[in-house]
Design an enzyme around this catalytic site. Structure first.
Site, short mmCIF file in Angstrom:
data_model
loop_
_atom_site.label_atom_id
_atom_site.label_comp_id
_atom_site.label_asym_id
_atom_site.label_seq_id
_atom_site.Cartn_x
_atom_site.Cartn_y
_atom_site.Cartn_z
N CYS A 130 0.81 -1.23 0.00
CA CYS A 130 0.00 0.00 0.00
C CYS A 130 0.85 1.28 0.00
O CYS A 130 0.57 2.22 -0.76
CB CYS A 130 -0.93 0.01 1.21
SG CYS A 130 -0.17 -0.63 2.71
N HIS A 250 -3.05 6.31 4.68
CA HIS A 250 -1.60 6.40 4.90
C HIS A 250 -1.11 7.76 4.39
O HIS A 250 -1.51 8.19 3.29
CB HIS A 250 -0.86 5.33 4.10
CG HIS A 250 -0.96 3.93 4.66
ND1 HIS A 250 -1.62 3.61 5.83
CD2 HIS A 250 -0.43 2.77 4.19
CE1 HIS A 250 -1.51 2.30 6.04
NE2 HIS A 250 -0.80 1.77 5.07
P1 NAP Z 1 -7.60 -9.23 7.96
O1 NAP Z 1 -8.59 -8.14 8.17
O2 NAP Z 1 -6.93 -9.82 9.14
O3 NAP Z 1 -8.31 -10.38 7.10
C1 NAP Z 1 -7.63 -11.57 6.79
C2 NAP Z 1 -8.46 -12.37 5.80
O4 NAP Z 1 -7.73 -13.51 5.39
C3 NAP Z 1 -9.77 -12.86 6.39
O5 NAP Z 1 -10.75 -12.91 5.38
C4 NAP Z 1 -9.37 -14.26 6.83
O6 NAP Z 1 -10.47 -15.14 6.96
C5 NAP Z 1 -8.51 -14.66 5.67
N1 NAP Z 1 -7.66 -15.80 6.03
C6 NAP Z 1 -6.81 -15.91 7.07
N2 NAP Z 1 -6.24 -17.12 7.09
C7 NAP Z 1 -6.74 -17.80 6.03
C8 NAP Z 1 -6.55 -19.11 5.52
N3 NAP Z 1 -5.72 -19.98 6.10
N4 NAP Z 1 -7.22 -19.48 4.41
C9 NAP Z 1 -8.08 -18.62 3.81
N5 NAP Z 1 -8.29 -17.36 4.24
C10 NAP Z 1 -7.64 -16.95 5.35
O7 NAP Z 1 -6.40 -8.75 7.02
P2 NAP Z 1 -6.44 -7.72 5.78
O8 NAP Z 1 -6.05 -6.39 6.26
O9 NAP Z 1 -7.70 -7.88 5.01
O10 NAP Z 1 -5.22 -8.25 4.94
C11 NAP Z 1 -5.18 -9.53 4.37
C12 NAP Z 1 -3.87 -9.68 3.60
O11 NAP Z 1 -3.86 -8.79 2.50
C13 NAP Z 1 -2.62 -9.30 4.43
O12 NAP Z 1 -2.17 -10.38 5.17
C14 NAP Z 1 -1.67 -8.85 3.36
O13 NAP Z 1 -0.92 -9.93 2.84
C15 NAP Z 1 -2.58 -8.29 2.29
N6 NAP Z 1 -2.61 -6.82 2.38
C16 NAP Z 1 -2.07 -6.15 1.36
C17 NAP Z 1 -2.05 -4.79 1.38
C18 NAP Z 1 -1.38 -4.05 0.31
O14 NAP Z 1 -0.64 -3.18 0.64
N7 NAP Z 1 -1.56 -4.31 -0.93
C19 NAP Z 1 -2.63 -4.08 2.43
C20 NAP Z 1 -3.19 -4.78 3.47
C21 NAP Z 1 -3.17 -6.17 3.42
P3 NAP Z 1 -11.17 -15.44 8.38
O15 NAP Z 1 -12.29 -14.46 8.50
O16 NAP Z 1 -11.65 -16.84 8.23
O17 NAP Z 1 -10.15 -15.28 9.44
C1 3JM Z 2 0.36 -5.89 4.49
O1 3JM Z 2 1.56 -12.97 5.44
C2 3JM Z 2 1.23 -12.13 6.26
O2 3JM Z 2 1.29 -12.32 7.47
C3 3JM Z 2 0.74 -10.79 5.75
C4 3JM Z 2 1.62 -9.65 6.14
C5 3JM Z 2 1.16 -8.36 5.50
C6 3JM Z 2 1.59 -7.96 4.23
C7 3JM Z 2 2.39 -8.87 3.39
O3 3JM Z 2 3.61 -9.01 3.61
O4 3JM Z 2 1.81 -9.47 2.48
C8 3JM Z 2 0.30 -7.52 6.23
C9 3JM Z 2 -0.08 -6.30 5.73
C10 3JM Z 2 1.20 -6.72 3.74
C11 3JM Z 2 1.67 -6.24 2.42
O5 3JM Z 2 0.86 -5.75 1.64
O6 3JM Z 2 2.87 -6.28 2.14
#
Ligand code: NAP
Ligand code: 3JM
Length: 347
Positions: A130, A250
């Protein structure tokens, strides 16, 4: 009639997944069948999309049978395990995690900067971090017109970037402090690290785990991803990433040095204002500048506080703000999916 696609959203119950559904709906994305996937924990949850109720299912390799586009935001380990299974079954994956971003066979795409890289995909396209996305959107018009030599960025990042549990932790801590109760810290700065610190009424200079070189992984993501997206292996980039008790949005203080010196601040503002995806908010006399609170719910990247460095005529300072869950995650992913359709390169 426009072709319709079968779309899977992996992590549909999360902070990013929810914004993904909102964005798909707002864009009227051409969906035939929609599949909402999560872990076992949330399987069975009902979520409405365009007035129709869907039941969330546990994500397994077979979930991707018949899927054309899979949008992954469920963490790196889920992407490592399931993205190749989705590709094996014919889907194109847009992955929001850091799992594949630096893989040379995986395009890392911000459509305003390098949309053409999508064409090289071999099944997976990575969505950058992000903090990287909003910065490169603002830097690209400057690179194109003035050249770019150096970038030094400090971030002021919202808790929603760390997921729903981090938002809840900030709320709980704030209430506890105001009520004079004991403060519990279990998630931030990084759920995978040993110690946890209070985020409410604080500023934490750690996002993700520390690397051997003293930078955090979030800082190294910004450094490496910026070079890859802009095709500038030699660009000098330094980053300091800080978490603040802000729910969404951010902000970044960015210093750059351009190849070409002497361009006026007014000309740089015009370049930025004329570029897709950027809104310039810069009128000090009237106290107009970007803020996290005014960026929430908007797809654009907001740029303001543009000033020339007082010592270098090729140095500029600026303040870049965006909704981290939209342009930083969901909107950029949906833009990539729209580009796949527009460029006719879906599998
Ligand atoms: P979050 O609010 O904690 O949500 C996590 C999601 O992943 C929930 O839907 C969860 O389902 C699901 N999940 C967790 N473990 C799983 C598994 N083993 N199999 C299938 N689904 C699973 O986190 P978030 O902020 O949405 O972020 C999720 C991910 O997106 C991060 O870990 C990161 O890699 C990525 N992300 C990317 C950016 C970016 O900068 N592009 C920004 C933020 C996040 P449940 O409801 O069942 O727990
Ligand atoms: C943003 O794998 C993880 O635990 C997710 C960690 C995470 C990430 C990532 O590295 O994919 C949390 C929040 C990010 C990201 O976009 O880089």
């Amino acid at each position: 009639m426009q072709k319709q696609y079968n779309v899977a959203v992996v992590g549909a119950t999360g902070a990013v997944g929810q914004q993904m559904l909102k964005t798909l709906s707002e864009r009227n994305f051409p969906i035939d069948q929609l599949k909402l996937l999560s872990s076992k924990r949330s399987a069975g949850t009902k979520i409405k999309y365009k007035g129709i109720e869907y039941t969330v299912e546990e994500a397994t390799p077979d979930s991707f049978e018949g899927i054309h586009i899979a949008l992954f935001s469920a963490g790196g380990s889920v992407s490592k395990k399931l993205a190749p299974e989705a590709v094996k079954r014919g889907a194109v994956v847009v992955d929001n995690t850091s799992a594949y971003r630096m893989d040379p066979n995986v395009p890392l795409v911000v459509p305003e900067v390098n949309e053409q890289d999508i064409a090289k995909h071999q099944g997976i396209i990575a969505n950058p971090n992000c903090s990287t996305i909003q910065m490169v959107v603002a830097l690209e018009p400057i690179r194109q017109n003035l050249g770019l030599k150096k970038v030094v960025v400090s971030t002021y990042q919202a808790v929603s970037g760390a997921g729903l549990e981090a938002i809840e932790e900030m709320h709980d801590q704030t209430k506890a402090i105001l009520n004079g109760d004991e403060v519990k810290a279990e998630i931030l700065p990084c759920s995978g690290d040993k110690k946890h610190y209070q985020i409410a009424f604080n500023a934490i200079p750690q996002i993700d785990l520390f690397q051997e070189n003293g930078y955090t992984f979030e800082e190294m993501k910004m450094i490496n991803e910026t070079k890859k997206i802009m095709h500038m292996a030699d660009l000098e980039v330094a980053a300091t990433c800080v978490r603040l008790p802000i729910e969404t949005g951010h902000s970044e203080s960015v210093y750059i040095e351009t190849e070409k010196g002497g361009t006026s601040v007014a000309e740089v503002k015009e370049l930025l204002a004329a570029s897709a995806g950027i809104t310039v908010q810069d009128d000090p006399e009237n106290q107009i500048y970007p803020m996290a609170s005014t960026s929430v719910g908007k797809n654009d990247v907001f740029v303001g506080r543009l000033r020339r460095d007082l010592d270098r005529d090729n140095g500029y300072h600026m303040w870049i703000v965006s909704d981290n869950l939209l342009k930083g995650a969901a909107w950029n992913s949906v833009q990539i999916a729209e580009s796949l359709i527009k460029l006719n390169i879906l599998g």
